[in-house]
Enzyme design. Structure first.
Site, PDB file in Angstrom:
ATOM      1  N   ASN A   8       0.860  -1.178   0.000  1.00  0.00           N
ATOM      2  CA  ASN A   8       0.000   0.000   0.000  1.00  0.00           C
ATOM      3  C   ASN A   8       0.899   1.232   0.000  1.00  0.00           C
ATOM      4  OD1 ASN A   8      -1.837   2.019   0.452  1.00  0.00           O
ATOM      5  ND2 ASN A   8      -2.356   1.412   2.554  1.00  0.00           N
ATOM      6  N   LYS A  10       0.024   4.257  -0.412  1.00  0.00           N
ATOM      7  CA  LYS A  10      -0.647   5.459   0.113  1.00  0.00           C
ATOM      8  C   LYS A  10      -0.417   6.635  -0.860  1.00  0.00           C
ATOM      9  CE  LYS A  10      -0.214   3.378   4.598  1.00  0.00           C
ATOM     10  NZ  LYS A  10      -0.162   3.504   6.049  1.00  0.00           N
ATOM     11  N   HIS A  87      -9.591   0.833   4.506  1.00  0.00           N
ATOM     12  CA  HIS A  87      -8.348   1.131   5.226  1.00  0.00           C
ATOM     13  C   HIS A  87      -8.647   2.109   6.379  1.00  0.00           C
ATOM     14  CE1 HIS A  87      -4.343   2.500   6.214  1.00  0.00           C
ATOM     15  NE2 HIS A  87      -3.914   1.393   5.639  1.00  0.00           N
ATOM     16  N   GLU A  89      -7.107   4.570   7.494  1.00  0.00           N
ATOM     17  CA  GLU A  89      -6.884   5.988   7.201  1.00  0.00           C
ATOM     18  C   GLU A  89      -8.083   6.593   6.485  1.00  0.00           C
ATOM     19  OE1 GLU A  89      -3.058   5.642   5.295  1.00  0.00           O
ATOM     20  OE2 GLU A  89      -2.140   5.138   7.224  1.00  0.00           O
ATOM     21  N   GLU A 151      -5.529  -5.393  10.393  1.00  0.00           N
ATOM     22  CA  GLU A 151      -4.585  -4.308  10.658  1.00  0.00           C
ATOM     23  C   GLU A 151      -4.997  -3.568  11.926  1.00  0.00           C
ATOM     24  OE1 GLU A 151      -2.409  -2.802   6.958  1.00  0.00           O
ATOM     25  OE2 GLU A 151      -4.333  -1.798   6.970  1.00  0.00           O
ATOM     26  N   GLY A 157       1.905   2.302  10.849  1.00  0.00           N
ATOM     27  CA  GLY A 157       2.833   3.428  10.743  1.00  0.00           C
ATOM     28  C   GLY A 157       3.473   3.835  12.060  1.00  0.00           C
ATOM     29  N   SER A 187       3.120  -1.941  10.438  1.00  0.00           N
ATOM     30  CA  SER A 187       4.559  -1.847  10.732  1.00  0.00           C
ATOM     31  C   SER A 187       5.350  -3.092  10.352  1.00  0.00           C
ATOM     32  CB  SER A 187       4.779  -1.481  12.212  1.00  0.00           C
ATOM     33  OG  SER A 187       4.230  -0.210  12.482  1.00  0.00           O
TER      34      SER A 187
HETATM   35  P1  PGA Z   1       2.564   0.452   7.654  1.00  0.00           P
HETATM   36  O1  PGA Z   1       1.133   0.613   6.963  1.00  0.00           O
HETATM   37  O2  PGA Z   1       3.185  -0.802   7.118  1.00  0.00           O
HETATM   38  O3  PGA Z   1       3.325   1.688   7.271  1.00  0.00           O
HETATM   39  O4  PGA Z   1       2.319   0.350   9.124  1.00  0.00           O
HETATM   40  C1  PGA Z   1       0.315  -0.495   6.734  1.00  0.00           C
HETATM   41  C2  PGA Z   1      -0.976  -0.052   6.116  1.00  0.00           C
HETATM   42  O5  PGA Z   1      -1.367   1.110   6.323  1.00  0.00           O
HETATM   43  O6  PGA Z   1      -1.639  -0.809   5.407  1.00  0.00           O
END
Ligand code: PGA
Length: 221
Positions: A8, A10, A87, A89, A151, A157, A187
């Site tokens: 991903n 982003k 997601h 976010e 997740e 993140g 992460s």
């Molecule tokens: P990250 O993000 O690996 O940076 O923690 C994972 C995600 O948002 O799917």
């Protein structure tokens, strides 16, 4: 290992940067790799890597109409086979479980496979949250072409990951409810990926998927 490794990206990478990245990694058949670039980089990514291995980070829930700025699943299907839905976010912006359910159904109606993200925030009861998000998100959906990404919001993140035993518990909770592949995200890095992969069907990698060298290590596991 034959797992699903999804990236991903982003809001990162122009189409030129995406092309450079893909030229630096060689994707073998070892695992199923799916890249989720920005909409603007999707045509470039899918022309290099193939539509089976690319997807959109979001879709709207209508096929067409007066929805300025939105992208329909039918439009995504011109380039890619997957849609990422739910997601955290995007949930944090405005998407409710009901909207996510509509997006999953619309994506499936357009012939897309769906990677549905679920997970509890810090302080929330994990199983209760997962049960609600899955029930509403998958209402009326065909489980056949769904992959679920577990997740935990607090792990995204932050550099904090769920422990392998916690991931294993969440995965078996989800699998008891739905016959889908379940992957982990939050992460993930080249150093912890192997341990995570031992308890689930794959990984959704955010930050660590932006670096070609690091991502190459993960897809070669
Ligand atoms: P990250 O993000 O690996 O940076 O923690 C994972 C995600 O948002 O799917």
């Amino acid at each position: 290992m034959n797992k699903i490794i999804a990236a991903n990206w982003k809001m990162n990478k122009s189409s030129k940067e995406a092309e450079d990245f893909l030229r630096r990694i060689e994707i073998s058949d070892k695992n199923t790799v799916i890249i989720f670039p920005s909409f603007t980089a999707l045509p470039a990514v899918s022309s290099i890597i193939g539509r089976h291995h690319s997807g959109a980070q979001n879709v709207f829930y209508e096929e067409k109409g007066a929805y300025t700025g939105e992208i329909s699943p039918v439009m995504v299907k011109e380039f890619a086979d997957y849609a990422l839905v739910g997601h955290s976010e995007r949930r944090a912006l405005w998407e409710t479980d009901e909207i996510i359910g509509k997006k999953v159904r619309a994506a499936q109606n357009a012939g897309l496979k769906v990677l549905l993200c679920v997970g509890e925030a810090g302080g929330q009861d994990r199983n209760r949250t997962l049960e609600t998000q899955l029930r509403k998100g998958l209402m009326g959906a065909n489980e056949k072409n769904i992959v679920i990404a577990y997740e935990p919001v607090w792990a995204i993140g932050t550099g904090l990951t769920a422990k392998a035993a916690e991931i294993a518990e969440a995965v078996s909770f989800i699998k008891a409810l739905h016959k889908c592949s379940v992957i982990y995200g939050g992460s993930v890095t080249a150093s912890n990926a192997k341990e995570m992969l031992s308890v689930c069907d794959g990984l959704l990698v955010g930050g660590a998927s932006l670096d070609a060298e690091g991502f190459r290590k993960i897809i070669e596991l």
